[in-house]
Design an enzyme around this catalytic site. Structure first.
Site, mmCIF file in Angstrom:
data_model
loop_
_atom_site.group_PDB
_atom_site.id
_atom_site.type_symbol
_atom_site.label_atom_id
_atom_site.label_comp_id
_atom_site.label_asym_id
_atom_site.label_seq_id
_atom_site.Cartn_x
_atom_site.Cartn_y
_atom_site.Cartn_z
ATOM 1 N N ASP A 37 93.121 21.318 -11.295
ATOM 2 C CA ASP A 37 94.398 21.777 -10.773
ATOM 3 C C ASP A 37 94.187 22.616 -9.506
ATOM 4 O OD1 ASP A 37 97.067 22.742 -10.554
ATOM 5 O OD2 ASP A 37 97.300 22.614 -12.731
ATOM 6 N N THR A 78 102.160 20.112 -9.918
ATOM 7 C CA THR A 78 101.270 19.762 -11.031
ATOM 8 C C THR A 78 101.763 18.569 -11.848
ATOM 9 O OG1 THR A 78 100.385 22.004 -11.214
ATOM 10 C CG2 THR A 78 100.267 20.626 -13.188
ATOM 11 N N LYS A 160 97.717 23.872 -19.632
ATOM 12 C CA LYS A 160 99.139 23.638 -19.369
ATOM 13 C C LYS A 160 99.643 22.462 -20.195
ATOM 14 C CE LYS A 160 99.034 25.157 -14.528
ATOM 15 N NZ LYS A 160 99.289 24.758 -13.117
ATOM 16 N N ARG A 162 102.220 20.390 -19.616
ATOM 17 C CA ARG A 162 102.524 19.205 -18.811
ATOM 18 C C ARG A 162 101.268 18.455 -18.390
ATOM 19 N NH1 ARG A 162 103.812 23.865 -15.939
ATOM 20 N NH2 ARG A 162 102.797 24.209 -13.909
ATOM 21 N N ASP A 305 94.116 26.634 -10.818
ATOM 22 C CA ASP A 305 95.426 26.767 -10.188
ATOM 23 C C ASP A 305 95.936 28.199 -10.292
ATOM 24 O OD1 ASP A 305 97.877 25.380 -9.031
ATOM 25 O OD2 ASP A 305 98.751 26.277 -10.830
ATOM 26 N N HIS A 309 96.558 30.481 -6.988
ATOM 27 C CA HIS A 309 97.849 31.070 -6.654
ATOM 28 C C HIS A 309 97.723 32.567 -6.387
ATOM 29 C CE1 HIS A 309 100.784 27.881 -6.990
ATOM 30 N NE2 HIS A 309 100.271 27.471 -8.131
ATOM 31 N N HIS A 486 101.707 25.453 -3.073
ATOM 32 C CA HIS A 486 101.559 24.049 -2.669
ATOM 33 C C HIS A 486 102.891 23.351 -2.851
ATOM 34 C CE1 HIS A 486 101.432 23.413 -7.025
ATOM 35 N NE2 HIS A 486 100.616 24.448 -7.038
#
Length: 545
Positions: A37, A78, A160, A162, A305, A309, A486
């Site tokens: 990610d 994502t 995550k 998802r 990720d 961030h 992003h």
């Protein structure tokens, strides 16, 4: 005599050719899909001299690397990335248009995998009320299940939800994700099963998350050697709650109290290690790669990720995270050698998107970069509708650089929806930060064959997307001035690694332009199965033996 010798040589040649052909047709017993990610392509090159031999370098040396691979749509988020990798198509077809988006039928914002029809399996939270039902198309994992009459297993794993759910499609054996907070459990949804397998229950009882958090995150090597990054104490980086500066060491045992307890593991390199631990347990617990059919495990490393961030691409934190991830990958590949067999598995590694350098950092270097004030922008849009249509009630929602119009209100006032949309598209260009804007009607009636408007068109879904779609200037974010994000169609967000390694793959590299949607048809071709049902990618023949 000569005839007999020639005949014998011909026979030997035929036998050898047939043997080689049969060897090439032996399918891998296990396919391992790895998505990292928020991995920029240049993390492979910037840190290459610091990676060890069995991690990224193993893939680069013995696999096939695509050096100019890109996402070919907007938005680069994502959920969209994971869906596009495994479906071989773009949001225009697969229907996952963001992580969250405004549903113009339900009149509310929805999350890509939320589903109240299912319940949590693994604890008493609501975190398992999920399913892949918003994904309109099949994935390569679905196609493998169809081809084998569900005799193989497909399993998705990520911190995550998802990132675990979408890659393995509709027919998965299971998808597991991590529930932090005060739970510290890997969970799933009743979409897949009614109870957790024993191996998951055992892992939850004995996992190392507590051990990983009751320690200190210090750099893997002497911090003075992190010359690929900015100085440690940077004004362009965020901090954990309880820290005054974004500096090492980070005392996790103290920080976890103010940072969501077990949620903190998501934002440190140990989150990737925990994911690797669980993936290894899944392979052993499900006996993956041990039968006569092909199994598939889709792994997504999410902590990269969260860290990206907060701290940004040029931070010591990112460099240290990738050096540690490299060790996790080396450990995992060596595990696969022993558990599945060196010649029995196939790996592909990519990312779901990349990321922009922190715009404030770019500004400090006199590189054009911007921050867009979303509240000012929403007010600006209302001023447009007030000026030209004498109403501030024509807008239902503004999100993801899209405007959703209230069509009933517009028609009740006697206006044309197309005229309102076009006027907005024309006028929003006067807002500082918006670079391009087009209406949904334009995207339906005009074909953009290249460039960033082509990417916008590939991300536009006629059923789900808004009425006006906009593109900001390059290096523009809607957030505070530390850390990064992003979502754009610019190269800093679209350029990611794609590496194939293992059974059926050549050694080599290519600088040709490929799209992320080419992964699924390539894997399907290698497995000799049908590609996902809306695939529009191509087979990367030069990577295949």
């Amino acid at each position: 005599m000569k005839f007999k010798i020639i005949l014998s040589l011909f026979s030997i040649f035929c036998l050898l050719s047939c043997k080689q052909d049969n060897q090439q047709k032996v399918k891998p017993k296990l396919v391992v899909g790895i998505i990292i990610d928020q991995m920029r392509y240049d993390y492979l090159t910037r840190f290459e001299n610091r990676y060890e031999d069995d991690g990224f370098k193993r893939l680069l040396k013995n696999g096939f690397s695509l050096e100019n691979a890109h996402y070919n749509y907007i938005p680069t988020y994502t959920a969209v990335g994971h869906s596009s990798v495994y479906t071989g198509t773009t949001p225009s077809e697969h229907g996952i248009i963001s992580n969250n988006w405004y549903d113009k039928f339900l009149k509310k914002t929805i999350y890509c995998v939320d589903d109240e029809n299912y319940s949590t399996i693994g604890d008493n939270s609501d975190s398992g009320k999920k399913s892949p039902n918003r994904l309109f198309t099949t994935t390569v994992t679905d196609q493998l299940q169809l081809a084998q009459n569900k005799h193989g297993k497909t399993i998705g794993i990520a911190i995550k939800d998802r990132s675990a759910i979408l890659p393995v499609g509709h027919t998965a054996t299971a998808a597991y994700w991590y529930n932090g907070g005060n739970f510290n459990n890997w969970i799933t949804s009743s979409y897949y099963m009614s109870t957790l397998p024993n191996w998951v229950t055992n892992f939850n009882a004995n996992n190392n998350a507590d051990e990983y958090l009751n320690t200190t995150w210090n750099t893997l090597y002497d911090i003075k050697t992190y010359t690929n990054s900015r100085p440690d104490n940077s004004i362009f980086e965020g901090t954990f709650k309880g820290n005054q500066t974004p500096t090492f060491p980070k005392k996790l045992k103290e920080l976890r109290i103010k940072n969501g307890n077990f949620d903190l593991i998501k934002s440190i390199p140990a989150g990737n290690t925990l994911t690797t631990d669980f993936a290894k347990a899944a392979i052993i617990g499900e006996n993956l790669g041990k039968t006569d059919v092909t199994d598939f495990i889709a792994i997504s490393y999410s902590s990269t990720d969260y860290i990206g961030h907060k701290f940004g691409p040029a931070s010591v934190e990112i460099e240290d995270t990738y050096l540690r991830l490299d060790k996790d990958l080396a450990n995992f590949f060596n595990f696969l050698d022993q558990q599945v067999g060196k010649d029995n598995y196939l790996v592909f590694l990519t990312a779901d998107h990349a990321a922009v350098h922190v715009p404030a950092y770019l500004q400090s270097l006199k590189i054009a970069a911007h921050y867009l004030d979303i509240n000012k922008f929403r007010n600006f849009i209302l001023e447009i509708t007030k000026k030209y249509f004498n109403s501030t009630e024509l807008i239902e929602n503004v999100s993801n650089y899209q405007i959703f119009l209230d069509k009933e209100k517009i028609e009740a006032l006697g206006f044309s929806v197309n005229n309102v949309a076009q006027k907005l598209a024309d006028e929003v260009l006067n807002f500082n930060g918006i670079y391009k804007a087009v209406t949904a009607r334009t995207l339906q009636t005009t074909h953009f064959s290249s460039g960033i408007l082509n990417s916008l068109q590939n991300g536009y879904n006629q059923k789900l997307s808004g009425d006006v779609l906009m593109i900001p200037y390059p290096a523009t974010l809607i957030r505070e001035r530390t850390g990064t994000s992003h979502g754009s169609g610019y190269s800093y967000d679209t350029h990611v690694p794609i590496i194939f390694y293992g059974n059926g793959i050549k050694k080599g590299r290519s600088s040709k332009r490929y799209n992320i949607t080419d992964i699924a048809p390539t894997i399907a071709n290698l497995l000799q199965i049908e590609a996902p049902n809306s695939t529009n990618g191509i087979v990367i023949n030069e990577a295949l033996k």
